[in-house]
Design a protein around this motif. Structure first.
Motif, PDB file in Angstrom:
ATOM      1  N   TYR A  47     -13.047  12.857 -33.449  1.00 29.63           N
ATOM      2  CA  TYR A  47     -14.357  12.219 -33.594  1.00 29.63           C
ATOM      3  C   TYR A  47     -14.211  10.895 -34.328  1.00 29.63           C
ATOM      4  O   TYR A  47     -14.769   9.880 -33.923  1.00 29.63           O
ATOM      5  N   GLU A  48     -13.413  10.900 -35.380  1.00 30.25           N
ATOM      6  CA  GLU A  48     -13.269   9.677 -36.167  1.00 30.25           C
ATOM      7  C   GLU A  48     -12.447   8.620 -35.431  1.00 30.25           C
ATOM      8  O   GLU A  48     -12.701   7.430 -35.566  1.00 30.25           O
ATOM      9  N   ARG A  49     -11.498   9.058 -34.641  1.00 26.74           N
ATOM     10  CA  ARG A  49     -10.608   8.119 -33.942  1.00 26.74           C
ATOM     11  C   ARG A  49     -11.267   7.438 -32.746  1.00 26.74           C
ATOM     12  O   ARG A  49     -10.902   6.331 -32.392  1.00 26.74           O
ATOM     13  N   SER A  50     -12.209   8.108 -32.081  1.00 23.80           N
ATOM     14  CA  SER A  50     -12.751   7.573 -30.827  1.00 23.80           C
ATOM     15  C   SER A  50     -14.182   7.067 -30.995  1.00 23.80           C
ATOM     16  O   SER A  50     -15.118   7.859 -31.155  1.00 23.80           O
ATOM     17  N   PRO A  51     -14.372   5.748 -30.932  1.00 28.70           N
ATOM     18  CA  PRO A  51     -15.729   5.199 -31.099  1.00 28.70           C
ATOM     19  C   PRO A  51     -16.690   5.710 -30.027  1.00 28.70           C
ATOM     20  O   PRO A  51     -17.858   5.993 -30.323  1.00 28.70           O
ATOM     21  N   ALA A  52     -16.202   5.827 -28.790  1.00 29.66           N
ATOM     22  CA  ALA A  52     -17.089   6.280 -27.704  1.00 29.66           C
ATOM     23  C   ALA A  52     -17.550   7.713 -27.965  1.00 29.66           C
ATOM     24  O   ALA A  52     -18.730   8.040 -27.804  1.00 29.66           O
ATOM     25  N   LEU A  53     -16.616   8.534 -28.398  1.00 30.66           N
ATOM     26  CA  LEU A  53     -16.954   9.928 -28.685  1.00 30.66           C
ATOM     27  C   LEU A  53     -17.953  10.013 -29.832  1.00 30.66           C
ATOM     28  O   LEU A  53     -18.915  10.784 -29.789  1.00 30.66           O
ATOM     29  N   ARG A  54     -17.711   9.190 -30.840  1.00 34.07           N
ATOM     30  CA  ARG A  54     -18.587   9.219 -32.017  1.00 34.07           C
ATOM     31  C   ARG A  54     -20.024   8.867 -31.623  1.00 34.07           C
ATOM     32  O   ARG A  54     -20.980   9.529 -32.022  1.00 34.07           O
ATOM     33  N   GLU A  55     -20.139   7.849 -30.797  1.00 41.55           N
ATOM     34  CA  GLU A  55     -21.473   7.407 -30.379  1.00 41.55           C
ATOM     35  C   GLU A  55     -22.194   8.537 -29.622  1.00 41.55           C
ATOM     36  O   GLU A  55     -23.379   8.798 -29.854  1.00 41.55           O
ATOM     37  N   VAL A  56     -21.457   9.231 -28.750  1.00 38.96           N
ATOM     38  CA  VAL A  56     -22.039  10.302 -27.938  1.00 38.96           C
ATOM     39  C   VAL A  56     -22.480  11.466 -28.824  1.00 38.96           C
ATOM     40  O   VAL A  56     -23.620  11.957 -28.728  1.00 38.96           O
ATOM     41  N   ILE A  57     -21.583  11.912 -29.696  1.00 42.74           N
ATOM     42  CA  ILE A  57     -21.887  13.047 -30.567  1.00 42.74           C
ATOM     43  C   ILE A  57     -23.057  12.708 -31.497  1.00 42.74           C
ATOM     44  O   ILE A  57     -23.978  13.510 -31.688  1.00 42.74           O
ATOM     45  N   ASP A  58     -23.042  11.475 -32.027  1.00 42.10           N
ATOM     46  CA  ASP A  58     -24.111  11.083 -32.955  1.00 42.10           C
ATOM     47  C   ASP A  58     -25.458  11.015 -32.239  1.00 42.10           C
ATOM     48  O   ASP A  58     -26.481  11.416 -32.800  1.00 42.10           O
ATOM     49  N   LEU A  59     -25.437  10.537 -31.006  1.00 39.39           N
ATOM     50  CA  LEU A  59     -26.703  10.411 -30.270  1.00 39.39           C
ATOM     51  C   LEU A  59     -27.298  11.800 -29.999  1.00 39.39           C
ATOM     52  O   LEU A  59     -28.494  12.017 -30.211  1.00 39.39           O
ATOM     53  N   ILE A  60     -26.465  12.727 -29.567  1.00 36.89           N
ATOM     54  CA  ILE A  60     -26.964  14.088 -29.323  1.00 36.89           C
ATOM     55  C   ILE A  60     -27.409  14.717 -30.641  1.00 36.89           C
ATOM     56  O   ILE A  60     -28.489  15.304 -30.741  1.00 36.89           O
ATOM     57  N   GLY A  61     -26.573  14.530 -31.664  1.00 31.91           N
ATOM     58  CA  GLY A  61     -26.888  15.106 -32.982  1.00 31.91           C
ATOM     59  C   GLY A  61     -28.163  14.546 -33.591  1.00 31.91           C
ATOM     60  O   GLY A  61     -28.852  15.235 -34.350  1.00 31.91           O
ATOM     61  N   SER A  62     -28.500  13.324 -33.217  1.00 37.99           N
ATOM     62  CA  SER A  62     -29.693  12.691 -33.810  1.00 37.99           C
ATOM     63  C   SER A  62     -30.993  13.290 -33.293  1.00 37.99           C
ATOM     64  O   SER A  62     -32.058  13.023 -33.842  1.00 37.99           O
ATOM     65  N   GLY A  63     -30.911  14.052 -32.203  1.00 38.04           N
ATOM     66  CA  GLY A  63     -32.137  14.592 -31.608  1.00 38.04           C
ATOM     67  C   GLY A  63     -32.710  13.691 -30.531  1.00 38.04           C
ATOM     68  O   GLY A  63     -33.809  13.917 -30.032  1.00 38.04           O
ATOM     69  N   TYR A  64     -31.958  12.660 -30.132  1.00 35.21           N
ATOM     70  CA  TYR A  64     -32.428  11.702 -29.127  1.00 35.21           C
ATOM     71  C   TYR A  64     -32.843  12.404 -27.835  1.00 35.21           C
ATOM     72  O   TYR A  64     -33.798  11.987 -27.184  1.00 35.21           O
ATOM     73  N   PHE A  65     -32.130  13.472 -27.471  1.00 38.24           N
ATOM     74  CA  PHE A  65     -32.450  14.180 -26.212  1.00 38.24           C
ATOM     75  C   PHE A  65     -33.393  15.364 -26.439  1.00 38.24           C
ATOM     76  O   PHE A  65     -33.559  16.204 -25.573  1.00 38.24           O
ATOM     77  N   ALA A  66     -33.962  15.433 -27.664  1.00 41.87           N
ATOM     78  CA  ALA A  66     -34.863  16.535 -27.983  1.00 41.87           C
ATOM     79  C   ALA A  66     -36.106  16.001 -28.683  1.00 41.87           C
ATOM     80  O   ALA A  66     -36.585  16.564 -29.651  1.00 41.87           O
ATOM     81  N   ARG A  67     -36.591  14.888 -28.171  1.00 40.48           N
ATOM     82  CA  ARG A  67     -37.778  14.233 -28.735  1.00 40.48           C
ATOM     83  C   ARG A  67     -37.665  14.075 -30.250  1.00 40.48           C
ATOM     84  O   ARG A  67     -38.617  14.328 -30.986  1.00 40.48           O
TER      85      ARG A  67
END
Ligand code: GPQ
Length: 839
Positions: free
Chosen positions: A729-749
């Protein structure tokens, strides 16, 4: 034309002289007769379902002659017979398949067409018998088809569940289960055979007694008896006279059983008993590769296995074959450990009821059984707690103790002083609470043990069944899975079937290796163009279906990227979801970015108690709800979760796929069989080096396969080293962005709690190495998109995939089982005339 002339020759050669019954006018006559005499309707009152049933009966009538001729051939020749024991048979709808195998699909389409009906429409009326969860049950169905086509005497034995796999609907993107009342409108394909019902005992205790020869014997005094009633379905081979039997058992309360004696005139109690009895075959357990440990499940397993073994003994008796020759008459295959109680039950029948000596019985038993393992997942290895087992099957526990004592005596001599090994081999797990280990019972009681793909068999030998391999290496072999091209190409993909048959003739349908002949057409521009047109038309059909079902618009020219299979963490549907989010992030960062338009199609059921799998479904649907309607995306990404993936839906989906997602963690998927269905239908695979993917890549060549991810030894090494997903997660910027976006609740209103359990598991444990494989997967997907831009190159690769799929016909698999495990030959069937039958 030439193809129908070819079919005509074929019929001549096989001596099928039923010209009259294949005649169109006769077909039309009996269709209308069945509408009247079976459905009690005339055309103006008939519903679509009436027409379906009338056609089903018309086809059934044509199966009967073959079924009877087959039974007669097997009985008079006392043929050696395969008995395939399986708790699941995921057959799919019968009508279309029978029309194909009878060779009357086209003429049936004309007949119903002239009556203003559409054959496909009628085919969709059939409620498919969903008597299985996924790959394991569908494999049994493909095997039964190949056995009949190869003219091998075979019986499929299983359970006639009243409720099959649940019907999946979606509500707010979450899976909701509905019961599957598949028998609601009757089942025209089965015939009840109450005259062959058998009695099955449960519970109670055992007693010793001395027989007339002063020998000590054991009698099982059961607490309750249930009747097993066989329901037979004919399984017709392709363009042959062979019609084998699928025999499924229904549980009923026995009339003869004296409830009064047990219940002292308690009528309501007696009725309750009846309900308890019938519960046995009520419902299929919807867990795929998960141990449920439920008492009713063990009862179901014993029920169908005891019914089937007793049925085999009845067949021996009819054919006047002595019971000592059981193993010469029957090759009994255990489809995973679900029927492995058969080892103890055959011993009981032979020793307690047929009064054979233990050693004789054990010799017969071991020579009769073969065992197929289907998983490396530790949680799927069946064990039954000793108290439960003792309660349900007290006599079998004694028999298992005796088998175990004799077995371990031999092990002690071979591996003197190796107590740890003895503990691992024991049929009983003794550390902590005690369990009966069903895989160990299957291994000890079988002469052959096989895995279902090269890698899987190697891992069984090195790992899961290592101790048994070291003890008896000669028992082990590999039988790579296959699928039937009749259902998965001819029936599912008529456009491709026409193209191939016009190019090669129709021999490929029984000999799939002939598809290699397509390779020489790869530089034929007209052929490639027709190939592309077939795929494009199949995609348009699926797009229409999705639009109707899900109210989202689909571009048939986009890349159809498909993952359909049971939902499971090891299959990693959520890895595909991470990729979609990565693409979405690219668009949001740069709305004008150039991107190959993709339609992501998912389908699959989650076990109702498997919360993480249900959350994976919600994740996919939630991503779709954002991506499908975000104006920035401009239609370049579409995500469709098609509810209720089934055989019927599979038949629409595989032919329309461009890309087949086979992305399990290396070392976890035993084989996979969907991968083969996609390949045959001209999809390219993106896959890990897991299960049969490895063999698919070997066949098609690296250059025609998109490979990514850790290899099995690398997965093991990461595990041994202590895998820290956080580092990925820390090494891959693309992965971090994806995980953070899902974790933020972006896809769950904005609600960050919804996907927290999923994100937490990935960041803390990630037991299936999604984060480790993420970058490799995304890079590989970029390569896929780059290749897809070159439509001609893509088409050539797709053609080569189909052309090189011959190995994955279940005909090849079944030939190997027949020669290397079952030692059984084909028995061609001569069609009896009406006079023969009546004489
Ligand atoms: N499989 Cl143990 C199932 O579908 N259900 C099960 O309970 C077990 C295995 C599958 C396995 O996951 C696939 O990799 C195989 O291709 C399939 O069995 C048939 O062998």
């Amino acid at each position: 034309d030439s193809s129908s002339a070819g079919q005509e020759d074929d019929r001549e050669r096989r001596g099928i002289s039923e010209r009259a019954s294949l005649d169109k006018r006769a077909l039309r006559r009996s269709f209308l007769d069945n509408l009247l005499y079976v459905q009690g309707k005339f055309p103006r009152l008939a519903t679509k379902n009436d027409y379906y049933l009338a056609l089903a009966h018309t086809v059934r009538d044509r199966l009967m002659q073959r079924w009877i001729s087959t039974a007669a051939a097997y009985t008079t020749q006392c043929s050696r017979t395969v008995c395939y024991l399986s708790a699941e048979f995921l057959m799919g709808p019968h009508l279309g398949n029978n029309l194909i195998n009878l060779g009357i699909y086209d003429v049936a389409a004309e007949v119903v067409g002239e009556l203003g009906l559409d054959l496909e429409d009628l085919l969709y009326q059939e409620e498919e018998p969903g008597l299985g969860n996924g790959g394991l049950g569908r494999l049994a169905a493909c095997f039964i088809d190949s056995l009949a086509t190869l003219e091998v005497p075979a019986l499929g034995y299983g359970i006639r569940y009243e409720y099959g796999i649940f019907h999946q609907t979606l509500s707010d993107g979450w899976q909701v289960e509905k019961t599957d009342k598949w028998l609601r409108f009757g089942n025209p394909w089965e015939l009840a055979r109450p005259e062959w019902a058998v009695e099955i005992k449960f519970g109670g205790h055992t007693e010793q007694y001395t027989d007339e020869h002063q020998r000590l014997r054991v009698r099982w005094v059961a607490a309750r008896i249930v009747n097993g009633v066989p329901y037979d379905t004919p399984i017709l081979g392709y363009h042959v006279n062979t019609a084998n039997t699928l025999r499924l058992w229904k549980a009923e309360a026995p009339e003869s059983f004296d409830f009064g004696q047990f219940n002292r005139g308690d009528y309501a109690g007696a009725v309750t008993q009846k309900i308890v009895s019938e519960n046995l075959s009520k419902v299929l357990y919807p867990n795929d590769e998960q141990e449920a440990g439920k008492e009713l499940r063990l009862q179901q397993q014993f029920f169908f296995v005891s019914c089937s073994l007793q049925d085999m003994l009845r067949i021996l008796q009819i054919q006047r074959i002595p019971v000592e020759k059981f193993h010469e008459k029957f090759a009994v295959q255990l489809n995973d450990t679900h029927p492995s109680i058969g080892v103890a039950e055959l011993m009981r029948l032979l020793v307690d009821e047929q009064l054979l000596a233990w050693d004789t019985a054990w010799d017969i038993t071991c020579k009769s059984f073969g065992y197929t393992n289907h998983t490396l997942m530790p949680e799927a290895l069946e064990r039954w707690s000793l108290p439960l087992f003792q309660r349900v099957l007290p006599r079998h526990l004694e028999i298992i103790y005796e088998i175990n004592a004799r077995f371990l005596d031999q092990v002690r001599i071979r591996f003197f002083g190796d107590e740890a090994r003895i503990a691992r081999l024991s049929l009983i797990e003794e550390q902590g609470p005690r369990y009966v280990r069903m895989a160990n019972l299957a291994c000890v009681g079988s002469h052959a043990i096989n895995g279902v793909a090269d890698l899987h068999t190697e891992l069984l030998k090195q790992d899961v069944l290592k101790d048994f391999y070291e003890l008896c290496p000669e028992k082990f072999s590999n039988k790579t899975n296959g699928v039937t091209p009749r259902r998965w190409i001819v029936l599912a993909n008529p456009r491709l079937t026409s193209l191939i048959t016009e190019t090669l003739g129709d021999g490929w349908i029984r000999d799939l290796d002939l598809l290699r002949g397509l390779e020489s057409h790869i530089d034929d521009a007209a052929f490639v163009q027709r190939w592309q047109a077939v795929k494009r038309a199949n995609k348009a059909d699926l797009a229409t279906h999705i639009e109707r079902r899900l109210q989202i618009s689909i571009d048939p020219d986009s890349l159809f990227d498909v993952q359909v299979k049971r939902i499971h963490e090891y299959k990693r549907q959520h890895l595909a979801a991470l990729h979609i989010v990565a693409l979405y992030c690219r668009i949001k960062a740069n709305p004008n970015i150039e991107m190959v338009p993709r339609t992501f199609i998912f389908g699959g059921k989650a076990a109702p108690g498997y919360h993480m799998a249900k959350l994976m479904i919600k994740l996919i649907t939630a991503i779709g709800d954002v991506v499908n309607f975000d104006p920035d995306v401009r239609g370049r990404l579409k995500v469709a979760f098609l509810p209720n993936f089934s055989v019927t839906n599979g038949q629409r989906i595989y032919p329309a796929a461009d890309l087949s997602e086979q992305i399990s963690t290396a070392g976890k998927e035993a084989s996979g069989t969907g991968n083969m269905k996609f390949q045959m239908n001209g999809a390219l695979t993106i896959g890990t080096m897991d299960g049969a993917n490895i063999e698919i890549m070997e066949e098609v060549g690296k250059e025609n396969f998109f490979q990514f991810g850790l290899l099995t030894p690398e997965v093991y090494a990461w595990q041994a080293r202590g895998y820290r997903p956080q580092e990925c997660y820390e090494r891959s910027p693309a992965l971090r962005e994806v995980i953070d976006l899902i974790g933020s609740g972006y896809f769950a209103r904005g609600d960050s709690s919804v996907f927290k359990p999923l994100i937490d598991v990935l960041l803390r444990y990630d037991p299936y190495f999604l984060l480790a494989d993420f970058d490799s997967y995304v890079a590989c997907q970029d390569e896929v998109s780059a290749v897809y831009k070159d439509k001609h190159r893509w088409a050539r690769m797709a053609i080569l995939n189909s052309a090189r799929s011959g190995k994955f016909s279940s005909d090849r698999t079944i030939r190997q089982y027949c020669s290397e495990i079952w030692n059984v030959d084909k028995v061609p069937v001569r069609l009896l005339s009406q006079e023969d039958v009546e004489a």
